[in-house]
Design an enzyme around this catalytic site. Structure first.
Site, PDB file in Angstrom:
ATOM      1  N   PRO A   2      -3.590  -6.442   2.288  1.00 53.34           N
ATOM      2  CA  PRO A   2      -2.940  -5.198   3.050  1.00 53.34           C
ATOM      3  C   PRO A   2      -3.634  -4.900   4.007  1.00 53.34           C
ATOM      4  O   PRO A   2      -4.750  -4.321   4.106  1.00 53.34           O
ATOM      5  CB  PRO A   2      -2.408  -4.544   1.921  1.00 53.34           C
ATOM      6  N   GLU A   3      -2.747  -4.462   5.137  1.00 51.84           N
ATOM      7  CA  GLU A   3      -4.109  -3.878   6.063  1.00 51.84           C
ATOM      8  C   GLU A   3      -3.449  -2.430   6.549  1.00 51.84           C
ATOM      9  O   GLU A   3      -2.723  -2.171   6.449  1.00 51.84           O
ATOM     10  CB  GLU A   3      -3.931  -4.771   7.478  1.00 51.84           C
TER      11      GLU A   3
END
Ligand SMILES: [Zn+2]
Length: 275
Positions: A2-3
């Site tokens: 996840p960014e």
């Protein structure tokens, strides 16, 4: 992994259901999540705490608590959070922690590969913790093209590596770095410090556009990422280069190539992004 857009999506979905609630019970079943601190000590400290706000900085979720402490959560590779309004979380062999709230809702933390972290920081410790790890927020109003130019000045690292370094700009990972560089028409191996003013301006716009698109589409689901309701994101259908080896460039129609930069798979259009 996840960014920024994925973590921001989780924050936006969870904030309305956790802010103002009190943690009635906490269970942390994986010692890796809190190590070197005993998970029982962390869980005990959380019980009775009221959640004042759920914030985000870079890829960190910040659970600000009434005592002044902050629970700092990083999802790393495969972490995700699940919200059950009625308290009934689905059976899950990969659940590592559960918070039961005074509203009757539960929040479960799932992590297949177990690289995620939960750190409970005392008042006054959050700021230095974040300052040593993170550069500016790329979507903050104060993050101007001028600021990006200052950060890049003198940096010999490839611009892709520069973007992945959380101490330079916070929240960007492999997907959004590649997407932004394609938008900006900049080759990932160009030294960050050698970008001219026009390229910096394009990169600044491209970073914001890629990140905002990711947030608008509720993130990218490739493997493990889901929203707190268990839904997938939609950004993976909108990638211009990421994971699209051999497919036609959306701008010029030539095939997308893959190289390795800073040890990471990197996709680009060699025609639109000249060395
Ligand atoms: Zn192209």
């Amino acid at each position: 992994m996840p960014e920024l857009p994925e973590v921001e999506t989780i924050r936006r979905r969870l904030a309305p259901v956790v802010e103002g609630t009190t943690i009635e019970a906490a269970e942390i079943v994986d010692p890796r999540l809190t190590r070197p601190v005993d998970p029982v000590l962390v869980a005990d400290a959380l019980v009775g705490e009221r959640i004042v706000s759920l914030d985000r900085r870079g890829k960190y979720l910040l659970w600000r608590l009434e005592s002044g402490r902050t629970l700092v959560v990083h999802l790393r590779m495969t972490g995700s959070l699940r919200h059950a309004p009625g308290g009934e979380l689905p059976e899950d062999a990969y659940r590592r922690a559960t918070l039961a709230l005074d509203t009757g809702a539960s929040v479960g933390y799932r992590d297949v590969r177990r690289f995620g972290t939960w750190e409970l920081l005392d008042q006054g410790h959050l700021r230095p913790y974040l300052e040593t790890r993170l550069g500016p927020e790329p979507l903050a109003p104060s993050f101007t093209a001028m600021r990006l130019a200052t950060l890049a000045a003198g940096r010999k690292a490839p611009v892709k590596a520069f973007l992945l370094d959380q101490r330079r700009v916070a929240g960007i990972g492999n997907i959004y770095a590649d997407e932004a560089l394609w938008r900006a028409q900049i080759h990932p191996l160009r030294p960050a410090g050698e970008l001219d003013r026009a390229e910096i301006a394009r990169l600044h716009r491209a970073l914001r556009a890629s990140l905002n698109k990711g947030i608008e589409l509720q993130g990218s689901t490739l493997r493990d990422y889901v929203t707190p309701e268990g839904d997938g994101g939609g950004m993976q259908h909108e990638f211009h280069v990421y994971g699209r080896l051999g497919e036609p460039c959306d701008r010029c129609g030539r095939p997308i190539e893959r190289i390795v930069v800073a040890g990471r798979g990197t996709w680009l259009c060699p025609h639109c992004q000249r060395p």
